[in-house]
Structure formats: C-alpha cells, structure tokens
Design a protein around this motif. Structure first.
Motif, PDB file in Angstrom:
ATOM      1  N   GLY A 434       0.900  -1.224  -0.075  1.00 36.11           N
ATOM      2  CA  GLY A 434      -0.138   0.073   0.047  1.00 36.11           C
ATOM      3  C   GLY A 434       0.728   1.306   0.216  1.00 36.11           C
ATOM      4  O   GLY A 434       0.355   2.244  -0.429  1.00 36.11           O
ATOM      5  N   GLY A 435       2.054   1.186   0.388  1.00 34.65           N
ATOM      6  CA  GLY A 435       2.883   2.386   0.547  1.00 34.65           C
ATOM      7  C   GLY A 435       3.318   2.612   1.745  1.00 34.65           C
ATOM      8  O   GLY A 435       4.459   2.777   2.326  1.00 34.65           O
ATOM      9  N   ALA A 436       2.414   2.985   2.763  1.00 31.35           N
ATOM     10  CA  ALA A 436       2.658   3.313   3.968  1.00 31.35           C
ATOM     11  C   ALA A 436       2.643   2.183   5.027  1.00 31.35           C
ATOM     12  O   ALA A 436       1.934   1.281   4.868  1.00 31.35           O
ATOM     13  N   ILE A 437       3.857   2.309   5.841  1.00 31.32           N
ATOM     14  CA  ILE A 437       3.891   1.277   7.027  1.00 31.32           C
ATOM     15  C   ILE A 437       3.116   1.523   7.953  1.00 31.32           C
ATOM     16  O   ILE A 437       2.775   2.582   8.741  1.00 31.32           O
ATOM     17  N   SER A 438       2.401   0.687   8.545  1.00 29.76           N
ATOM     18  CA  SER A 438       1.511   0.607   9.616  1.00 29.76           C
ATOM     19  C   SER A 438       1.962   0.719  10.898  1.00 29.76           C
ATOM     20  O   SER A 438       3.097   0.181  10.864  1.00 29.76           O
ATOM     21  N   SER A 439       1.373   1.252  12.077  1.00 31.50           N
ATOM     22  CA  SER A 439       2.121   1.340  13.236  1.00 31.50           C
ATOM     23  C   SER A 439       2.395  -0.062  13.843  1.00 31.50           C
ATOM     24  O   SER A 439       2.990  -0.333  14.430  1.00 31.50           O
TER      25      SER A 439
END
Lengths: 539, 114
Positions: A434-439
């Motif tokens: 997706g692109g962003a790394i989740s917390s």
C-alpha cells in the motif's frame, strides 16, 4: 506397476507406517536391524520428498491430488501435494535423519520401541502436511500426538513423566476442541474437504455465519495450542526441555504443524474472495503473535538452563510466524517461509547440541533452572550415566563452534541463514504494497530486532558459563555419531545461505500460490479419478 | 428432543470442565472422559436430529435427502470414539506411572502446602 505422480503422493505416509509396524515384530534387542531399517526408511522419505518437490514445482506449480479409494472429488478423502506441503515434507525428513542418527548414540536404548514410535510420528507429520480433508487432518494429528506422547516419555524418569502428564492432558483437551470446531464447520457447510470449504464458506447465509465463524475460531484455538501462542503455550518449554534430545529435535517441527495449518486454512478460507468473513481472525493472530514474541523474549532472558532457553526460542519463532500470518501479505509470507525453515533447523540442532554440552553436568542442575553459582559445585562431579564409546579429541572445540553457529542463527546475525530470513522479513515489512507502513508493523519490526538481541545476550551468557568459566572444567565426551547430526543440520543452514537466491524464488512462488488459492481449489475439485487397473497391465 | 440433548451436553461439559481443573489426576481423567462424551454427542447432533430415517438407498427409488439421516457425523463419531478411547487409555498409563514415581496423585507430582 507403474508409479504415476499421484501414487507417489501417498508414499511419505506409507513408508514410515509400514516400516514402523514391521519393526514391532522384532525384539528390541535387535537394535542394529531396527536402526538400519528406520534410517533407510527416512532416507527413502527424503528421496521421495525431493521428487515430490520437483513434481510440485514443474509447469509453474502443479497441484497433485491423490483420491483415496478413487472416489470422485469432493467426496473423496484426498491427499493434496502443492509446493508448501512438499517443502514441509522435505523439512521433516531433513530433520528426521539427523535426529535418528543422534539417537543411535544412546537414546534409542533408553526404552522400548523407539524406532517404531519415531516412524509413526513421521507418518503423522507427513499425513498432516499432505491431507486435504479436515477430519483426516484430525486423524493424522492424533497419530502424531500419540507417537509424541510415547517419545516425550521415552527414557522415563520422574521429571519426564511429570512434564508428560501435563502435555498429554493439554493436548487431549485441545483435540476435543478440534472435534467441536470440525463438527460446527461440517454442520454449517456440509463438507469437510478443504477445497470445497473454500468455495462454500463465502456462500454461507448471514444468519448462520456466526456459528460457522465460532466453529473456525474453536478450530483455530486447537492449532494455536499446538503452535504455542501466548497464553496457550505455557506447556511448550517444559515439555521440550524434558523430552530426550533427539525427540526434542523432531518436536520442533511439531509446533510448526500448527503454523502450517493456520497458514493454509486462513488463506484458503478467507483469502481469494474475502466476502464478509475476509481477514477473519488475522488481528488475533497478529497481536497474539506479538504477545508470544514478548513472552518468548522474557523467557529466553530469564532461562538459566540451556534446555529452557531452547524451549523459549521455539516460542519466539512461533510468535514471529503467527504475527506474520496475521499480516497476510504475499512478500512477507515468502520471507516467513524461509524463516520457518531456517529457525526450525537451527533450534533442532541446538536441542541436540545442548544434550552433548550438558552431558557432564548433573541432570538436576539442568532441570531446576537455578543459577549455577547458587547451586554449588558439589553436584558437578556426579556422573549419573556410564560413558559409552571413545571421546573425540578436540570435542570441546567442535561443540564450541557449533554453539557459536547456533547463537548466530538464533540471533539472526550474518553470515548464516537466520540473518537472511530476518532481513527478508524486515525488507518485506518496510516495503508494503500500500505504500505506508502501519504502526502495527513497526511493533513487529521492533520486537523482531529485540528478540534477536535477547537471543544474543542469553546465548553469550550461557556460552561463557558453559565453555569459558565452568565451575568444574570437564571435557564432554561425545561420540562421533552424535556430533555429526548437529554439524549436518548446521551445514544445511549454510546451504540455505549459499543457495538463498533460488530458495527465496521458490518461497515467493509458494507464497503467491498460497495467497491465490484458485489453482489449489480447482486442482482438487477437478481431479480426475485414476484409470481402472486394466490400463496399467496393458502397458 | 433437542432440549434434552443440549441439556445433556451442557451438563457433561460443565462437570467435565470442573473436574479437569481439579488437582487429582483421577478427577482429570474422568473430566476428560466426560468432555469426550459431550463432544461425541455434539458431533452427532451436527447431522440434525432425526428418527426413523436410516441412510439406506434402495435401488430404483428416487432419493429424497430430507428423509435421510446424515451418515457422515455417525462415521466421524465412530472415529472420534476410537481415538478418544485409545488416548484416554494411554493417559491412564501415564497417570499410574506418575503415581508410582511421585507417590502422590496430585497433578503436579507434589501436594500443595496448606
């Protein structure tokens, strides 16, 4: 008779079963015969597994189905071979051969029917990896567990029986949960074939969905107990510590059976067409996995005895895999499969190494897990067992090098395969689709690195105490036949490192077909029944 | 019939779980046995409760699935009973070995201090 690939699929179950049963007819005194028969059987298993892997990897991934009794799909109880099951079969036999060779040193003399139990355990493992039917999976689980009860108690003794009692009670209760889960699923869908279930689960009516989901959840709990997820895994370190070393080495793959089933079923049932139940249970797997890693880290750091350290390392490895299954991403799954192979080999070698290193120390000091300093030096001189065979000169050097190799593998440091596995996992997490790394992923990254650090600290501490500053300097006397299996397993991890490229490609192909189970489902449901017998005699 | 069966399963599970958490090995094994009875009945009930509907197909007669008992849960129950019996017997042997080695029938191998 002509052996088509379909017929070869059942060989990993038949070879250990027939050999194991035949060995029952000989007295335990005929050890040489029993030992050579079971070694030959495991070598045959390895060759068959390699052949099956090649079959499953040809033409961009084949799904080979063996219909038991030649009933048509989906009514037949079937055995299904795909890349993942072929890989697990190879891993099983690769672990079995060294464990068996190791047991020839002394352990197979410690009780009755060691070889038969060992082969039946292999049969249960192979069956669990191959079966495509939920109830058949239960049967193979029970075969595997029944053999493991016997093996965990092999050699008897107070501590082993005490640990075994808890182990058996917990697993009997888990088996009952398994049955409840299976029957709830059957009651809702009317099928037990995994491929058929994958099609029917998205079609279940809304009002019945809650019952189906609770059935799947109960089934999942049974597998999580096997995999040792916190808080269901408190039995695991104790059982593994007290099991005889070659048995503990093969039990490391038993905890991976739970992981294998969770991976396969979660992607099969909720993967392709997510529907309403899409991603069911994956947050629980993810956070449960994280909790297991934390518990494992604490355990690894708190362990005084090497056996417990190894037991908690199993939990760390299980936790990592569970958390990754919870993430359900193709590239992370591929890295996780590599990690599974690497960590299983490393922990298995470590369990056998521990027995050799601690052989000269008193049995009680291993078991009580008290600090060595507090325990005093008096007990060190006690030699509770006679030493068989000739000591290898320089055995301490080989043991030391093996210990360092195990530490590097468990901590995930370069240059061995533990590093490649963790590096692959971290790379995959840091480059999400997706692109962003989740917390949540950051938590997993932090815990992965922390678990490596804690393994390193614990291993260095244990290594200094064992090799450099023992209370009484004793050279462990080991047989060549006992050190060779450890070195064999460590060389396997070296081979994993050298051949990391092709192996990672294979793992990626495996992960892709796991995440798109259409070929598996269609392969199973459209499997043609075998031709009648006359055809084969004509040829 | 449904009410009686579900009450029966409930009572068996309740007593089984309670016994499973007791400190004596004998209580644990009886608890496991009760639980496995409950589970067997539960599997059986998953094939729907029917009376006078044997799953026998007659030649030439068209099959009406509503008048047949589901034979699969019955087969599953048979397998589950056999496996459960064998593993319980195995557990009994370990229980006796533990009693012999530790001299107590406490599940932890020693009496709790009071």
């Amino acid at each position: 008779m002509i052996l088509t690939p379909e017929h070869l699929v059942i060989a990993p179950i038949l070879i250990p079963f027939i050999t194991g049963v035949l060995l029952l007819f000989f007295e335990d005194r005929e050890r040489r015969l029993k030992a050579s028969a079971s070694i030959l059987a495991t070598i045959a298993l390895l060759m068959v597994s390699i052949e099956l892997l090649q079959i499953s990897h040809t033409d961009g991934g084949r799904v080979v189905v063996y219909l038991l009794g030649n009933w048509p799909s989906p009514f037949a109880i079937n055995l299904v071979l795909d890349r993942l099951s072929a890989m697990m079969l190879i891993l099983t036999s690769v672990l079995a051969i060294p464990a068996l060779i190791f047991s020839l040193g002394r352990w197979h003399r410690a009780g009755l029917h060691f070889h038969t139990l060992f082969l039946l355990l292999l049969m249960g493992l192979n069956g669990a990896f191959l079966t495509g039917d939920l109830f058949n999976l239960f049967v193979f689980f029970e075969v595997m567990l029944a053999a493991s009860y016997g093996l965990a108690l092999h050699g008897s003794g107070l501590l082993r029986v005490k640990a075994g009692l808890h182990y058996i009670a917990i697993n009997l209760a888990a088996s009952l949960l398994f049955l409840v889960g299976v029957s709830l699923i059957y009651g809702n869908t009317g099928t037990l074939s995994m491929a058929d279930l994958a099609i029917r689960i998205p079609q279940i009516a809304e009002e019945n969905r809650i019952i189906l989901e609770s059935g799947i959840a109960i089934l999942g709990v049974a597998f999580l107990i096997k995999a040792g997820m916190w808080p269901l895994g408190f039995w695991l370190p104790t059982t593994y510590t007290f099991a005889p070393a070659p048995v503990a080495a093969i039990l490391t793959i038993m905890s991976k059976v739970g992981i294998y089933v969770l991976l396969r079923l979660s992607l099969l049932f909720f993967g392709e067409e997510p529907g309403i139940s899409g991603g069911f249970g994956s947050p629980i797997l993810f956070f449960g996995g994280l909790a297991t890693i934390v518990f494992g880290i604490i355990g690894v750091l708190a362990s005084q005895a090497l056996g417990r350290l190894a037991g908690f390392s199993v939990l760390v490895s299980s936790g990592t895999l569970l958390a990754i299954i919870g993430l359900t991403q193709v590239d992370i799954t591929a890295a996780a499969l590599f990690y599974l192979v690497s960590s299983t080999l490393a922990i298995s070698a470590f369990f056998m190494l521990i027995e050799l290193v601690e052989r000269e120390q008193s049995a009680i000091s291993n078991v009580l897990a008290v600090t060595k300093e507090a325990f005093g030096e008096g007990d060190e001189e006690e030699e509770d067992e006679e030493i068989i065979g000739v000591a290898i000169p320089g055995s301490i050097a080989i043991l030391g090098i093996s210990f360092v190799a195990c530490s590097i593998l468990l901590a995930g440091l370069p240059p061995l395969s533990g590093f490649i596995a963790k590096f692959a996992i971290l790379t995959a997490i840091l480059n999400p689709e997706g692109g962003a790394i989740s917390s949540a992923s950051w938590w997993l990254i932090a815990l992965l690195i922390l678990s490596g650090l804690s393994a390193l600290i614990a291993m260095v501490r244990a290594g200094i105490r064992t090799f450099w500053a023992p209370a009484v300097a004793l050279v462990p006397r080991v047989l060549l036949i006992e050190i060779v299996p450890v070195v064999m397993l460590l060389f396997m991890t070296l081979a994993l490192t050298v051949q990391a490229g092709p192996i990672m490609h294979f793992m990626e192909a495996t992960a892709v077909s796991l995440h798109e189970p259409r070929s598996y489902i269609e392969g199973v449901l459209k499997a043609p029944p075998a031709a009648p017998w006359q055809m084969e005699t004509e040829e | 019939m449904e009410l009686i069966l579900s009450l029966g399963i409930g009572v068996l599970v309740g007593s089984g779980v309670w016994l499973l958490f007791r400190p004596r090995t004998y209580q644990v094994i009886i608890g496991l046995a009760l639980l496995s009875y409950a589970v067997n009945l539960f599997i059986f009930s998953m094939g729907r409760l029917t009376i006078n509907a044997p799953p026998i197909v007659q030649a030439g007669v068209e099959i009406d699935s509503t008048t047949f008992a589901d034979p699969v849960p019955q087969a599953l129950v048979l397998t589950a009973i056999v496996i459960g019996f064998a593993t319980t017997a195995l557990f009994l042997v370990v229980l006796l070995a533990s009693r012999g080695l530790t001299g107590t029938d406490h599940v932890d191998g020693r009496e709790t201090e009071r």
